[in-house]
Design an enzyme around this catalytic site. Structure first.
Site, PDB file in Angstrom:
ATOM      1  N   ARG A 145       3.524  65.636 -78.745  1.00 60.24           N
ATOM      2  CA  ARG A 145       4.617  65.521 -79.734  1.00 60.24           C
ATOM      3  C   ARG A 145       5.241  64.121 -79.757  1.00 60.24           C
ATOM      4  O   ARG A 145       6.432  63.966 -80.016  1.00 60.24           O
ATOM      5  CB  ARG A 145       5.722  66.559 -79.496  1.00 60.24           C
ATOM      6  CG  ARG A 145       5.265  67.981 -79.465  1.00 60.24           C
ATOM      7  CD  ARG A 145       4.856  68.504 -80.839  1.00 60.24           C
ATOM      8  NE  ARG A 145       4.664  69.942 -80.788  1.00 60.24           N
ATOM      9  CZ  ARG A 145       3.489  70.529 -80.555  1.00 60.24           C
ATOM     10  NH1 ARG A 145       2.390  69.815 -80.395  1.00 60.24           N
ATOM     11  NH2 ARG A 145       3.397  71.836 -80.509  1.00 60.24           N
ATOM     12  N   GLU A 188      13.179  68.140 -79.822  1.00 54.99           N
ATOM     13  CA  GLU A 188      12.028  67.643 -80.597  1.00 54.99           C
ATOM     14  C   GLU A 188      12.504  67.128 -81.959  1.00 54.99           C
ATOM     15  O   GLU A 188      11.950  66.190 -82.517  1.00 54.99           O
ATOM     16  CB  GLU A 188      11.026  68.790 -80.785  1.00 54.99           C
ATOM     17  CG  GLU A 188       9.789  68.397 -81.553  1.00 54.99           C
ATOM     18  CD  GLU A 188       8.817  69.561 -81.724  1.00 54.99           C
ATOM     19  OE1 GLU A 188       8.442  70.189 -80.723  1.00 54.99           O
ATOM     20  OE2 GLU A 188       8.444  69.834 -82.880  1.00 54.99           O
ATOM     21  N   SER A 193      10.590  74.368 -84.005  1.00 55.60           N
ATOM     22  CA  SER A 193      10.991  74.316 -82.586  1.00 55.60           C
ATOM     23  C   SER A 193      12.012  73.207 -82.396  1.00 55.60           C
ATOM     24  O   SER A 193      11.729  72.051 -82.714  1.00 55.60           O
ATOM     25  CB  SER A 193       9.790  74.016 -81.694  1.00 55.60           C
ATOM     26  OG  SER A 193       8.783  74.958 -81.923  1.00 55.60           O
TER      27      SER A 193
END
Ligand code: FAD
Ligand code: NAP
Length: 344
Positions: free
Chosen positions: A164, A340, A239
């Site tokens: 990520r 995130e 998320s």
């Protein structure tokens, strides 16, 4: 090309948060992008580039210029030996690109079906799902340096992809505007990843059909529709936290006290902990705080709870909920969750 003033960004972020930009412009080609950067320089404005707004949390009004990148186009660059290279402009919707590639018979991105957002943003955080990441198919990308307006090509190695992560979220954060990306997909002999999450169970439920990019894409769409809140109905940004990666010794310490901890080995030294499990175990699944709430089906997703409270959530409320979760998870497991979602 119109520069709008005091523009509401409510329809430009999937949380549906009301935030105002001092100036806002949509750009459709490189000339317009350069004009926007000139306008910003002349007025000494801060800059925020916006794609689909599906990985962003506005915690305040935006002082400066928001550039909504609306560059469109797809180009087939080459096709040989069962491989194709396609170049896709930044403003194309990611999922529409996935569906288009499947319709052409191409494989490689079917596991990344139904991820919201735009192609230009996808490499920034190396989007990933069900065991595949964009780094598995990305060949190179072009980006404009904000300070010089020069266009530079970044190879796969230049992007420094990680879980990520990429160089555009780290050393080059805010310095480049991603313009397009070139991907290598398969036109035959596709390689599938199905041993991840609920894919195999979903395929079994469909009578184990012969594998193809389309079959896998449909299975993943069906799993995602059953678990994730639709951002057009319930504001969210997917998320909110990354899955934390810890050293094996720390994992074993956690497992001693919490034998049911969900974790996956990452190489020999590290273990990835399922952040959703940590949050659920800390008692936050389905719990509200102000007009924000932890999604009842997936604890990793924070939602705008306007449907239940009748009041639209603010960015600060989502931020406060995320702080409370980080604190509790830290106290219980001695693990610090990282966000995130990009905070602006
Ligand atoms: P935006 O939110 O518009 O922007 C994100 C950040 O990138 C901002 O900081 C912005 O300033 C910057 N930015 C945007 N475009 C550019 C550009 N061209 N150049 C430079 N900077 C830019 N992600 C996954 O990885 N896997 C998933 O499975 C997944 N599922 C999701 C499911 C849901 C329901 C939702 C709402 C989100 C999900 N996400 C997932 C997160 C999100 O979809 C991705 O991160 C997506 O790539 C964000 O794209 P965007 O265009 O919406 O980015
Ligand atoms: P899930 O399948 O219930 O799995 C829970 C977690 O366990 C996931 O976070 C996943 O890690 C990990 N996992 C599952 N199977 C694994 C395996 N075989 N090997 C290693 N790790 C494994 O998760 P979900 O919430 O339904 O999401 C499914 C996929 O979509 C995941 O890959 C997830 O990352 C992705 N997704 C991402 C977002 C986002 O906004 N970033 C939102 C929704 C879904 P990983 O997350 O590292 O894959």
């Amino acid at each position: 090309m119109i520069f709008l003033e005091k523009k509401s960004l409510k329809l430009y972020n999937t949380f549906g948060i009301e935030s105002y930009a001092d100036f806002f412009v949509s750009v459709h080609n490189l000339d317009e992008l350069k004009q926007a950067l000139f306008f910003r320089k002349e007025k000494s404005l801060d800059l925020l580039v916006l794609g689909g707004g599906s990985n962003i949390l506005f915690t305040q009004d935006l002082k400066g210029l928001v550039v909504h990148l609306d560059l469109k186009g797809k180009q087939l660059l080459s096709e040989s030996n069962g491989k194709v290279q396609v170049k896709i402009e930044a403003g194309e919707n990611w999922h529409e690109f996935v569906l288009w590639s499947i319709a052409q018979g191409y494989g490689g991105i079917e596991n990344l079906s139904l991820i919201p957002g735009n192609v230009g943003t996808a490499p920034m955080q190396n989007i990933g799902a069900y065991g595949r990441e964009i780094k598995d198919v990305l060949v190179s990308l072009e980006a404009m340096e904000v300070s010089t307006q020069e266009i530079k090509t970044f190879s796969h190695a230049d992007c420094q992809f990680d879980y990520r992560e990429s160089i555009f979220k780290k050393a080059h954060k805010g310095k480049y505007i991603l313009l397009n990306a070139t991907f290598e997909l398969t036109s035959e002999n596709h390689k599938y990843t199905v041993s991840y999450g609920a894919i195999e169970a979903e395929l079994r439920g469909k009578g184990l059909p012969e594998l193809s990019p389309k079959v896998i894409s449909e299975a993943i769409i069906s799993i995602r529709l059953s678990k994730l809140p639709d951002p057009t109905k319930i504001g969210n940004a997917g998320s909110f936290f990354k899955n934390p990666v810890v050293e094996n010794e720390q994992y074993l310490r956690i497992k001693k006290d919490h034998p049911k901890v969900v974790a996956y080995a990452l190489g020999e030294k590290f273990t990835k902990l399922a952040a959703g499990w940590l949050i659920e175990s800390a008692g936050w699944k389905g719990k509200p705080l102000g007009n924000a709430k932890v999604h009842a089906q997936q604890a990793l997703v924070l939602i705008n709870n306007a449907k239940e409270t009748g009041v639209n959530v603010t960015g600060k409320e989502i931020w406060d909920l995320s702080e409370a979760i980080i604190q509790d998870v830290q106290n219980i497991f001695s693990v610090r969750l990282e966000r995130e979602v990009n905070i602006h």
